[in-house]
Design an enzyme around this catalytic site. Structure first.
Site, PDB file in Angstrom:
ATOM      1  N   LYS A 134      -5.097  -8.924  -6.294  1.00 21.88           N
ATOM      2  CA  LYS A 134      -6.396  -9.204  -5.664  1.00 21.88           C
ATOM      3  C   LYS A 134      -7.430  -8.141  -6.058  1.00 21.88           C
ATOM      4  O   LYS A 134      -7.070  -6.977  -6.291  1.00 21.88           O
ATOM      5  CB  LYS A 134      -6.182  -9.337  -4.155  1.00 21.88           C
ATOM      6  CG  LYS A 134      -6.773  -8.298  -3.318  1.00 21.88           C
ATOM      7  CD  LYS A 134      -6.590  -8.537  -1.850  1.00 21.88           C
ATOM      8  CE  LYS A 134      -6.671  -7.167  -1.204  1.00 21.88           C
ATOM      9  NZ  LYS A 134      -7.286  -7.091   0.068  1.00 21.88           N
ATOM     10  N   LYS A 171     -11.261  -2.751  -3.469  1.00 19.05           N
ATOM     11  CA  LYS A 171     -12.142  -1.569  -3.566  1.00 19.05           C
ATOM     12  C   LYS A 171     -11.411  -0.365  -4.108  1.00 19.05           C
ATOM     13  O   LYS A 171     -12.003   0.497  -4.733  1.00 19.05           O
ATOM     14  CB  LYS A 171     -12.614  -1.089  -2.190  1.00 19.05           C
ATOM     15  CG  LYS A 171     -13.128  -2.067  -1.266  1.00 19.05           C
ATOM     16  CD  LYS A 171     -13.525  -1.323   0.019  1.00 19.05           C
ATOM     17  CE  LYS A 171     -13.711  -2.312   1.126  1.00 19.05           C
ATOM     18  NZ  LYS A 171     -12.444  -2.626   1.807  1.00 19.05           N
ATOM     19  N   LYS A 187       0.814  -1.222   0.000  1.00 22.89           N
ATOM     20  CA  LYS A 187       0.000   0.000   0.000  1.00 22.89           C
ATOM     21  C   LYS A 187       0.843   1.265   0.000  1.00 22.89           C
ATOM     22  O   LYS A 187       0.435   2.277  -0.563  1.00 22.89           O
ATOM     23  CB  LYS A 187      -0.974   0.005   1.188  1.00 22.89           C
ATOM     24  CG  LYS A 187      -2.099  -0.996   1.018  1.00 22.89           C
ATOM     25  CD  LYS A 187      -3.288  -0.647   1.878  1.00 22.89           C
ATOM     26  CE  LYS A 187      -4.464  -1.559   1.536  1.00 22.89           C
ATOM     27  NZ  LYS A 187      -5.611  -1.368   2.394  1.00 22.89           N
TER      28      LYS A 187
HETATM   29  N1  AQP Z   1     -10.210  -9.985  -3.262  1.00 25.62           N
HETATM   30  C1  AQP Z   1     -10.565 -10.562  -2.133  1.00 25.62           C
HETATM   31  N2  AQP Z   1     -10.791 -11.893  -2.075  1.00 25.62           N
HETATM   32  C2  AQP Z   1     -11.183 -12.485  -0.908  1.00 25.62           C
HETATM   33  N3  AQP Z   1     -11.372 -11.799   0.240  1.00 25.62           N
HETATM   34  C3  AQP Z   1     -11.156 -10.474   0.222  1.00 25.62           C
HETATM   35  N4  AQP Z   1     -11.246  -9.519   1.153  1.00 25.62           N
HETATM   36  C4  AQP Z   1     -10.935  -8.321   0.633  1.00 25.62           C
HETATM   37  N5  AQP Z   1     -10.632  -8.451  -0.669  1.00 25.62           N
HETATM   38  C5  AQP Z   1     -10.753  -9.780  -0.949  1.00 25.62           C
HETATM   39  C6  AQP Z   1     -11.621  -9.790   2.523  1.00 25.62           C
HETATM   40  O1  AQP Z   1     -12.568  -8.820   2.915  1.00 25.62           O
HETATM   41  C7  AQP Z   1     -12.357  -8.495   4.282  1.00 25.62           C
HETATM   42  C8  AQP Z   1     -12.270  -7.024   4.440  1.00 25.62           C
HETATM   43  O2  AQP Z   1     -11.121  -6.504   3.838  1.00 25.62           O
HETATM   44  P1  AQP Z   1     -10.884  -4.952   3.964  1.00 25.62           P
HETATM   45  O3  AQP Z   1     -11.833  -4.232   3.138  1.00 25.62           O
HETATM   46  O4  AQP Z   1     -10.838  -4.542   5.370  1.00 25.62           O
HETATM   47  O5  AQP Z   1      -9.436  -4.748   3.496  1.00 25.62           O
HETATM   48  P2  AQP Z   1      -8.724  -5.179   2.239  1.00 25.62           P
HETATM   49  O6  AQP Z   1      -8.442  -6.652   2.309  1.00 25.62           O
HETATM   50  O7  AQP Z   1      -7.551  -4.273   2.133  1.00 25.62           O
HETATM   51  O8  AQP Z   1      -9.796  -4.934   1.080  1.00 25.62           O
HETATM   52  P3  AQP Z   1      -9.635  -4.064  -0.169  1.00 25.62           P
HETATM   53  O9  AQP Z   1     -10.877  -4.224  -0.964  1.00 25.62           O
HETATM   54  O10 AQP Z   1      -8.350  -4.392  -0.873  1.00 25.62           O
HETATM   55  O11 AQP Z   1      -9.615  -2.630   0.446  1.00 25.62           O
HETATM   56  P4  AQP Z   1      -8.631  -1.478   0.101  1.00 25.62           P
HETATM   57  O12 AQP Z   1      -8.668  -1.381  -1.392  1.00 25.62           O
HETATM   58  O13 AQP Z   1      -9.158  -0.264   0.769  1.00 25.62           O
HETATM   59  O14 AQP Z   1      -7.305  -1.902   0.611  1.00 25.62           O
HETATM   60  C9  AQP Z   1     -11.108  -9.231   4.737  1.00 25.62           C
HETATM   61  O15 AQP Z   1     -11.530 -10.400   5.422  1.00 25.62           O
HETATM   62  C10 AQP Z   1     -10.444  -9.587   3.464  1.00 25.62           C
HETATM   63  O16 AQP Z   1      -9.677 -10.763   3.592  1.00 25.62           O
END
Ligand code: AQP
Length: 347
Positions: free
Chosen positions: A205, A208, A122
């Site tokens: 992955k 969002k 990040k």
């Molecule tokens: N692509 C994914 N596949 C499976 N599980 C996922 N999770 C997130 N993306 C995937 C699971 O969702 C939960 C919440 O995650 P989060 O939103 O707190 O943080 P993150 O993993 O950093 O999600 P993003 O979408 O990538 O957010 P940003 O873009 O803001 O960093 C967790 O249980 C995660 O495993």
């Protein structure tokens, strides 16, 4: 400390969180939300948190953060989380998270934090410009979990390293203070969609905050948008293989097969038994239909709930009160263990 002793001392309790750093994606749904609902249906005590304090580790427009928090709450409820049975709230309303995070900042070691791959991903090339909060994120996450003595955390594969750090913090705290106070939490990383990948790049992955909206399915996307995103999803020109071994070097094909399997509640072997030998021209529309039938009731319900943000705020407020009732005594005991004088009268 033996796992069996811990299991006897700590009742099973689930905690998990999602950042309101944008709209919820199919990755959040399959990797987290859908499984949260399954856990709720198993009757396990569960605490679900919209981790707004994690979200601000990277810049968030205040109005967008407020909206995303309410929309994520609507997403949880629309996906099947019952805020009466489970506890649903946003992190900043329970101060124990920040309080315990500070104590854990003093337990975690710099060397541990330096190994965290999410910070490296990040922060990107310009680490000097990243916030201190982004660096300390895993200590706050450990606090989220351990403020409730949660024993199990359902997450996607991407969170495995953070869960290991949570365990290390619990073990070090218990060891340093000579107590058996924090449980050594187990991750629950289950199912075929523990890592849903970007539709534009099968090695990244689905996220969002990916700048390309075409890389992800949002829970609020309409049927046409979902169909278009799957149609345009990057794939190779080969037909689908007959066996899962044939997916090994085909990240994009594997991702679409796993998404199909997770949505249909089957495994990749069953998907390939049906579609092996077929081209993406056949498979993608079937996948889109399946995604639309799973997601459109959720997005419709989210839309309905978002008409009344006051009611969503009230649900989050009640959830926070219930969460606080669990976390506060744990926090007070923690201060006592650490040796902090707490003489202020409350109430
Ligand atoms: N692509 C994914 N596949 C499976 N599980 C996922 N999770 C997130 N993306 C995937 C699971 O969702 C939960 C919440 O995650 P989060 O939103 O707190 O943080 P993150 O993993 O950093 O999600 P993003 O979408 O990538 O957010 P940003 O873009 O803001 O960093 C967790 O249980 C995660 O495993």
């Amino acid at each position: 400390m033996a796992e069996a002793t811990q299991a006897a001392r700590f009742a099973m309790r689930i905690f998990s969180g999602i950042q309101p750093s944008g709209g919820l994606t199919l990755g959040n749904y399959l990797g987290a939300l859908k499984r949260f609902v399954e856990k709720q249906e198993e009757g396990i005590e569960a605490i679900y948190c919209l981790v707004d304090m994690h979200a601000i580790t990277v810049w968030q427009e205040p109005e967008k953060l407020r909206h995303a928090t309410r929309e994520a709450a609507a997403g949880f409820i629309a996906a099947g989380i019952d805020p009466e049975r489970s506890i649903l709230f946003n992190q900043c309303q329970v101060t124990a998270h920040a309080e315990l995070a500070w104590i854990f900042n003093c337990v975690a070691r710099m060397g541990w934090m330096n190994r965290m791959t999410q910070f490296k991903d990040k922060a990107g090339k310009d680490k000097e410009a990243a916030s201190l909060g982004l660096y300390a994120y895993p200590a706050l996450m450990a606090a989220d979990i351990l403020a409730y003595h949660a024993t199990h955390v359902p997450v996607g594969e991407d969170q495995r390293q953070h869960l290991e750090l949570t365990r290390d913090i619990a073990i070090k705290f218990n060891h340093d203070y000579g107590v058996d106070f924090f449980p050594v939490t187990e991750p629950l990383i289950e199912g075929v969609a523990t890592r849903v990948m970007s539709l534009r790049d099968g090695t990244k992955k689905m996220s969002k905050s990916d700048p390309s909206d075409m890389s992800r399915i949002n829970l609020t996307d309409d049927a046409d948008t979902i169909a278009q995103k799957f149609r345009k999803a990057r794939t190779d020109p080969e037909p689908l293989p007959e066996t899962t071994e044939g997916l090994e070097d085909r990240a994009e094909a594997r991702n679409l097969v796993n998404i199909y399997a997770a949505l249909a509640g089957v495994d990749a072997v069953q998907v390939l038994a049906e579609y092996g030998g077929q081209g993406f021209g056949v498979f993608k529309p079937k996948l889109a239909d399946l995604a639309v039938s799973a997601l459109s009731p959720i997005s419709a319900e989210m839309g309905r709930l978002m008409q009344d943000p006051g009611e969503i705020d009230a649900i989050l407020g009640r959830g926070a009160e219930r969460a606080e009732a669990i976390a506060r005594p744990i926090m007070e005991r923690c201060y006592d263990i650490v040796g902090m004088v707490r003489s202020r009268r409350t109430g």
